[in-house]
Enzyme design. Structure first.
Site, short mmCIF file in Angstrom:
data_model
loop_
_atom_site.label_atom_id
_atom_site.label_comp_id
_atom_site.label_asym_id
_atom_site.label_seq_id
_atom_site.Cartn_x
_atom_site.Cartn_y
_atom_site.Cartn_z
N LYS A 230 0.30 -0.73 0.54
CA LYS A 230 -0.03 0.33 0.09
C LYS A 230 1.12 1.16 0.20
O LYS A 230 1.52 1.30 0.82
CB LYS A 230 -0.47 -0.24 1.68
O1 G3P Z 1 -8.45 0.85 4.69
C1 G3P Z 1 -9.15 2.70 5.01
C2 G3P Z 1 -10.00 2.06 5.72
O2 G3P Z 1 -9.31 1.35 7.18
C3 G3P Z 1 -10.17 3.69 6.65
O3 G3P Z 1 -11.16 3.83 7.62
O4 G3P Z 1 -12.83 4.40 8.78
O5 G3P Z 1 -10.39 5.30 8.88
O6 G3P Z 1 -11.68 6.31 7.08
P1 G3P Z 1 -11.50 5.30 7.60
#
Ligand code: G3P
Length: 242
Positions: free
Chosen positions: A107
């Protein structure tokens, strides 16, 4: 309102009335928690895993050991994010992460250095997931850089009053206009079953879903109520199927 461009390719349309459907929508689990991954992998519905530095930090465990263990539990792509911000550093870290297991997807963030690292790593045959995508132009650049996956963050756009789902729709339209763009849309920052539904309707190839949201996909009160009624009526028959 997103509309198909006049004369543009409609996803998978190969002629009047002939629609070429994709294989299926892949479900990735968005966590670095080994126990959660083991539990959900047992359902047979898990096609991969995504992690990020925040999710890894929450585990308190060694990063590379965690990725190594996840790659043994799940056969599909397992995203492991670099920490460097310069292209050379990302490439060096990416090579180390890719060497952990064949199913590691490196990533990298959506920056110019991340795109340069994506180009280099993907040309070497490494799967690359370009993350922190918040615009369709970013997604177009990632595809041109050879990304395996692009991760548009739906929830974080919604958080600031924008329409995260519109981004998925825009990327789908753009990617379907050019058959050489082999990048898969990995809907990320998913916060609800509705995000999963709308991502599927918009044609995302993958949804990476927190364990709690994935478990919630199956729940409906009328299903529970109906099953209770069936079982109650079955009990009255006094019969056994076995
Ligand atoms: O894979 C990306 C994800 O983990 C981000 O999620 O809820 O932190 O925006 P969030």
């Amino acid at each position: 309102m997103i509309t198909q461009p006049a004369g543009g390719m409609v996803r998978g349309k190969i002629g009047p009335g002939l629609i070429l459907k994709d294989t299926d929508m892949k479900f990735f689990i968005d966590t670095a928690d080994i126990g959660e991954i083991e539990d959900l992998a047992a359902t047979g519905l898990v096609d991969g895993v995504t992690t990020n530095p925040s999710l890894v930090a929450k585990t308190g465990r060694d990063f590379k050991d965690t990725i190594r263990q996840i790659c043994r539990i799940v056969d599909g792509p397992v995203s492991a994010e670099v920490a460097a911000t310069d292209a050379d550093g990302m490439i060096e870290e990416g090579r180390l992460l890719a060497a952990i297991a064949d199913n590691v997807a490196v990533k990298v963030p959506l920056t110019w250095d991340g795109l340069k690292a994506c180009r280099s790593l993907s040309q070497a045959g490494t799967m690359v997931n370009v993350t922190l995508c918040f615009s369709a132009t970013q997604a177009l650049l990632a595809a041109k850089a050879g990304a395996t996956f692009i991760s548009p963050f739906i929830g974080r756009l919604d958080d600031i009053g924008l329409d995260g789902m519109e981004l998925i729709q825009e990327i789908r339209i753009i990617y379907d206009n050019y058959e050489d763009l082999g990048t898969e849309i990995l809907a990320a920052s998913i916060r609800s079953p509705n995000h999963v539904k709308l991502s599927a309707m918009a044609g995302a190839d993958v949804a990476t879903v927190p364990p709690s949201v994935l478990k919630g996909l199956v729940k409906h009160p009328l299903t529970d109520k109906g099953l209770d009624a069936f079982l109650s009526d079955w009990a009255k028959t006094g019969q056994s199927i076995l």
